[in-house]
Each structure stands twice: as structure tokens, then as C-alpha cells.
Design an enzyme around this catalytic site. Structure first.
Site: not given
Length: 309
Positions: A130-131
């Protein structure tokens, strides 16, 4: 499109900063605020990520000091076709993570010790994917600069509380001070909310594609959200302007009203990830043609249940 969005954001935040300056010190205050904002925008572009990492006392790690965590990021970055970012650990028991940096070539990802100790390797992979999606979508520059300027607006509003209101400087007197104290920080918060809420869904989806398993991220979001309500993140409380950068609102343990949350509802995010599975979107091909996330870090973690850092 991202360049236009960033430019519009900087223009709005600069105008807001100048408006607070006008309310505090009239035309002279507005001009001073303009000069300060211009310098801050330039400084933020080159140094904001360093400031954010320092605010949260992040320490950089490498393959030797944190082999499993570093290996997760390395494999996921390869799958996403991204340069290897700098990797940091934050000594904090609240499970959370964020990404920062002005572009993919100068990106950094950070995870708390709480996240690395409370989540499984697969869930950590979902979070870091996600990051990295934020990095790939170039959200990090916008989010980091917003955090810096929003913090400055709050500081200027506090300055207005103690030193504003004089008739010689402030054209609106005490009313102007109230506007500076209440409206300006609220407007900055609304910008943060708009940015984070619209980008989190996109990062969730792309992150699920990078790691190949949407349910890993869904499970991680559920665990992080529950823990964030119980564990106070002291650094985030001292620097609330950075809250929108985290994967889950780090301030949620302080009875934040959902109306003013910097993140979309966690249940909705989990439902969207589950819908990807039901729709057959469980393993979209990585953009770089990577071999998947079944890398050495998974095998090592299964063989040895040692610490992450």
C-alpha cells in the site's frame, strides 16, 4: 495530472497561509506570510520527508539490521517496478506505517515496531505494498508538503491567539483572530482529508495488485484499526498535521469524530478489497513482471520466528 494537482494544492495552501498572515498583521503580515510560504514551499520540496521522519523519530535500517522487513520492501518494490526506497523503523507500539519522498527515486517507507510485531509477514507485505502504491502514484510529495504547510498554519494560528488582535495590525480585530484560530486550521484539515480520502482507495487497490493478495491488506487494516483505537501514538499527537500520511489515522485513539477523520472508513476499505477477490482481482500481474511475493523473507519468517528488527 499529478503535477497540476500538486501545483493547485501549493497555491491553495499558500493563499491560506497568506490569509492567516493578513488576519494577524494586515497587509504587512500578509506579505511576510507570502515570503515565508514561498521559502517553505521550496524547502518542503527538498526536505519535507526528512522533517516528517525526524518528527516520528524514525531510524533507517538495511538488509543487515532488519533482513525480513527490508526483504519484504525490496521484493515488493521489484514487483512494482520501483527503485528501492529507504527503509525506516519507528519505535512505537501503535501498528502503523507511512511513505514519504518527493518522487520514487527519493522515497522512504516507515513502519512502527508495533506493526512489525503484531502483524504476520503477509499482512506486513500488504501494508508495505500500500505504501509503495502511494510512491508509485506520486502521492507522497503532495501528502508530505501538505503536512508541512498545515503544521505551519496551525503554528501561525497559535501565534494569532497570543499576539494577534491589535487594531494597528489586524484589520478585523478580535474577529480576525478568531477566524485565524478556527477557520484556517479547519480549512487546512479539510484539504488533508480530501487528499487522503481520495488517494487511500487507489493505494489500497494498487497495493493489493503489487502483493497479489487483497486479503492480506484487508486483514492488516482490520488489525491496525482496532489497535489504533487502543494505543496512543504520542509523536502523532504532537504532530497531528502528519496524520493523513499514515495508512490508518494514528489519532483515532483520541476520540476523533468520524466527520473530521483524515481517512475513509476502514470497513469500506476492507469491503472494497474483498470485492477485488470476489471479482477475480486477487493476483493482478506486477508492473515489472516480478516473480511474486513468495520470496526469501516468507521462507525465513516461517522457519525462524525471530524479531523483525
Amino acid at each position: 495530472m499529478n503535477m497540476i494537482r500538486t501545483a493547485m494544492l501549493l497555491a491553495f495552501m499558500t493563499a491560506l497561509f497568506m490569509g492567516v498572515g493578513y488576519l494577524v498583521g494586515g497587509t504587512g503580515g500578509m506579505m511576510i506570510a507570502f515570503v515565508v510560504a514561498a521559502g517553505m514551499n521550496l524547502f518542503s520540496y527538498w526536505n519535507a520527508e526528512k522533517m516528517v521522519l525526524k518528527m516520528h523519530h524514525a531510524r533507517e535500517v538495511d538488509e543487515r539490521s532488519a533482513p525480513e522487513y527490508y526483504g519484504i520492501v525490496r521484493d515488493l518494490a521489484r514487483n512494482a517496478g520501483l527503485p528501492m526506497p529507504r527503509v525506516f523503523i519507528i519505535e512505537n507500539q501503535q501498528p502503523n506505517a507511512f511513505a514519504t519522498g518527493r518522487n520514487p527515486e527519493n522515497a522512504a517507507v516507515a513502519a512502527t515496531t508495533g506493526l512489525l510485531s503484531r502483524l504476520s509477514p503477509e499482512e506486513v507485505a500488504g501494508v508495505m505494498a500500500h505504501e509503495l502504491a502511494h510512491v508509485q502514484n506520486r502521492d507522497t510529495l503532495t501528502m508530505t508538503i501538505t503536512a508541512t504547510i498545515a503544521g505551519a498554519i496551525s503554528m501561525l494560528a497559535n501565534f494569532a491567539l497570543f499576539f494577534g488582535g491589535g487594531r494597528n495590525n489586524n484589520p478585523l480585530g478580535f474577529i480576525g483572530v478568531l477566524i485565524a484560530i478556527i477557520v484556517a486550521p479547519l480549512a487546512a484539515m479539510m484539504v488533508q482529508m480530501a487528499i487522503s480520502r481520495t488517494r487511500e482507495y487507489a493505494a489500497d487497490r494498487r497495493g493489493a495488485e503489487i502483493c497479489g493478495q487483497p486479503l492480506w491488506l484487508a486483514s492488516a487494516l482490520n488489525k491496525i484499526a482496532r489497535s489504533a483505537r487502543q494505543i496512543v501514538n504520542e509523536d502523532a499527537e504532537r504532530n497531528p498535521s502528519t496524520a493523513h500520511m499514515f495508512i490508518i489515522n494514528p489519532l483515532s485513539g483520541q476520540n476523533m469524530d468520524n466527520l473530521f477523520s483524515t481517512h475513509p472508513d476502514t470497513g469500506n476499505r476492507i469491503a472494497a478489497l474483498q470485492a477485488m477477490v470476489q471479482g477475480g482481482g486477487t493476483a493482478s500481474a506486477p508492473s515489472a513482471g516480478g516473480s511474486g511475493i513468495e520470496g526469501p523473507w516468507v521462507q525465513a519468517r516461517r522457519q525462524r520466528k525471530g524479531p523483525w528488527s
